[in-house]
Design a protein around this motif. Sequence first.
Motif, mmCIF file in Angstrom:
data_model
loop_
_atom_site.group_PDB
_atom_site.id
_atom_site.type_symbol
_atom_site.label_atom_id
_atom_site.label_comp_id
_atom_site.label_asym_id
_atom_site.label_seq_id
_atom_site.Cartn_x
_atom_site.Cartn_y
_atom_site.Cartn_z
ATOM 1 N N ILE A 23 0.844 -1.202 0.000
ATOM 2 C CA ILE A 23 0.000 0.000 0.000
ATOM 3 C C ILE A 23 0.880 1.253 0.000
ATOM 4 C CG2 ILE A 23 -1.657 1.355 1.342
ATOM 5 C CD1 ILE A 23 -2.870 -1.333 2.242
ATOM 6 N N TYR A 24 1.931 1.236 0.814
ATOM 7 C CA TYR A 24 2.853 2.371 0.894
ATOM 8 C C TYR A 24 3.494 2.639 -0.473
ATOM 9 C CZ TYR A 24 6.282 5.539 2.923
ATOM 10 O OH TYR A 24 7.034 6.642 3.221
ATOM 11 N N GLU A 25 4.003 1.575 -1.113
ATOM 12 C CA GLU A 25 4.682 1.731 -2.397
ATOM 13 C C GLU A 25 3.737 2.221 -3.495
ATOM 14 O OE1 GLU A 25 6.291 -2.153 -3.090
ATOM 15 O OE2 GLU A 25 7.991 -1.845 -1.720
ATOM 16 N N VAL A 26 2.579 1.584 -3.620
ATOM 17 C CA VAL A 26 1.633 1.944 -4.681
ATOM 18 C C VAL A 26 1.119 3.368 -4.485
ATOM 19 C CG1 VAL A 26 -0.653 1.415 -5.648
ATOM 20 C CG2 VAL A 26 0.971 -0.433 -5.197
ATOM 21 N N SER A 27 0.801 3.722 -3.252
ATOM 22 C CA SER A 27 0.304 5.078 -2.975
ATOM 23 C C SER A 27 1.368 6.126 -3.255
ATOM 24 C CB SER A 27 -0.165 5.178 -1.520
ATOM 25 O OG SER A 27 -1.225 4.286 -1.285
ATOM 26 N N SER A 28 2.620 5.837 -2.874
ATOM 27 C CA SER A 28 3.718 6.774 -3.130
ATOM 28 C C SER A 28 3.952 6.959 -4.620
ATOM 29 C CB SER A 28 4.997 6.276 -2.454
ATOM 30 O OG SER A 28 4.839 6.266 -1.060
ATOM 31 N N GLU A 29 3.859 5.845 -5.380
ATOM 32 C CA GLU A 29 4.036 5.931 -6.835
ATOM 33 C C GLU A 29 2.957 6.801 -7.479
ATOM 34 O OE1 GLU A 29 4.093 1.901 -8.240
ATOM 35 O OE2 GLU A 29 6.043 1.493 -7.309
ATOM 36 N N LYS A 30 1.770 6.827 -6.889
ATOM 37 C CA LYS A 30 0.678 7.651 -7.403
ATOM 38 C C LYS A 30 0.829 9.113 -7.002
ATOM 39 C CE LYS A 30 -3.024 4.204 -7.348
ATOM 40 N NZ LYS A 30 -4.302 3.869 -6.702
ATOM 41 N N GLY A 31 1.846 9.422 -6.205
ATOM 42 C CA GLY A 31 2.060 10.791 -5.764
ATOM 43 C C GLY A 31 1.312 11.148 -4.487
ATOM 44 N N GLU A 32 0.730 10.156 -3.846
ATOM 45 C CA GLU A 32 0.011 10.402 -2.597
ATOM 46 C C GLU A 32 1.003 10.454 -1.434
ATOM 47 O OE1 GLU A 32 -4.128 8.162 -3.852
ATOM 48 O OE2 GLU A 32 -2.586 7.020 -2.816
ATOM 49 N N LYS A 33 0.654 11.223 -0.427
ATOM 50 C CA LYS A 33 1.491 11.305 0.765
ATOM 51 C C LYS A 33 1.069 10.187 1.709
ATOM 52 C CE LYS A 33 1.985 16.236 0.289
ATOM 53 N NZ LYS A 33 1.480 17.524 0.708
ATOM 54 N N VAL A 34 2.055 9.430 2.198
ATOM 55 C CA VAL A 34 1.761 8.270 3.032
ATOM 56 C C VAL A 34 2.607 8.323 4.295
ATOM 57 C CG1 VAL A 34 1.602 5.756 3.109
ATOM 58 C CG2 VAL A 34 1.429 6.929 0.922
ATOM 59 N N GLU A 35 1.971 8.062 5.406
ATOM 60 C CA GLU A 35 2.640 7.984 6.707
ATOM 61 C C GLU A 35 2.350 6.594 7.273
ATOM 62 O OE1 GLU A 35 4.744 9.600 10.010
ATOM 63 O OE2 GLU A 35 4.097 10.846 8.328
#
Length: 161
Positions: A23-35
């Motif tokens: 989830i972290y990787e896919v969200s980051s690739e989409k440009g979303e901020k993830v904590e």
Amino acid sequence: MNKLIILAHPSKYSFSHKIAKKIYEVSSEKGEKVELIDLYQEERQAFLEFEDLRKIPTSKMRDDYQKKIKWANEIIFIHPMWWLTMPAILKNFIDQNFSAHFAYRYERGLPIGLLKGRSARVFITCDGYKLLYFFLFFPIFILSFVVFVLLLLSLTLYFQL
């Protein structure tokens, strides 16, 4: 979109960790901020203690977690099922940080949510036989369905009288 992942599994080799990482990787690739909050890697939050519910003491750790919760548009909980519930460390996290006057308040005896506009997802991992979970949960499902039907019938009869 801001995503907050709350992970509660002690083994870094667990399926829960793999889900969180993906989830972290896919969200980051989409440009979303993830904590990511890994509750077993973070400093331990003390258990909730109070004498008066209206006077629960605050702490820097709770304030920091609540800032992250407010920041997030989506909160993702990832944990195993242990003894038919979440791990105690996650239960304590919820008790401490999704507290009254932050996550909800009461008006005329009814709870009012204060974290509107956010979504939540829950990933629960289980290790066991499917048949075991069927026999554990099916009676609960049947019982809750029967209670719901009886409640519906009683309300119907009450309002017809």
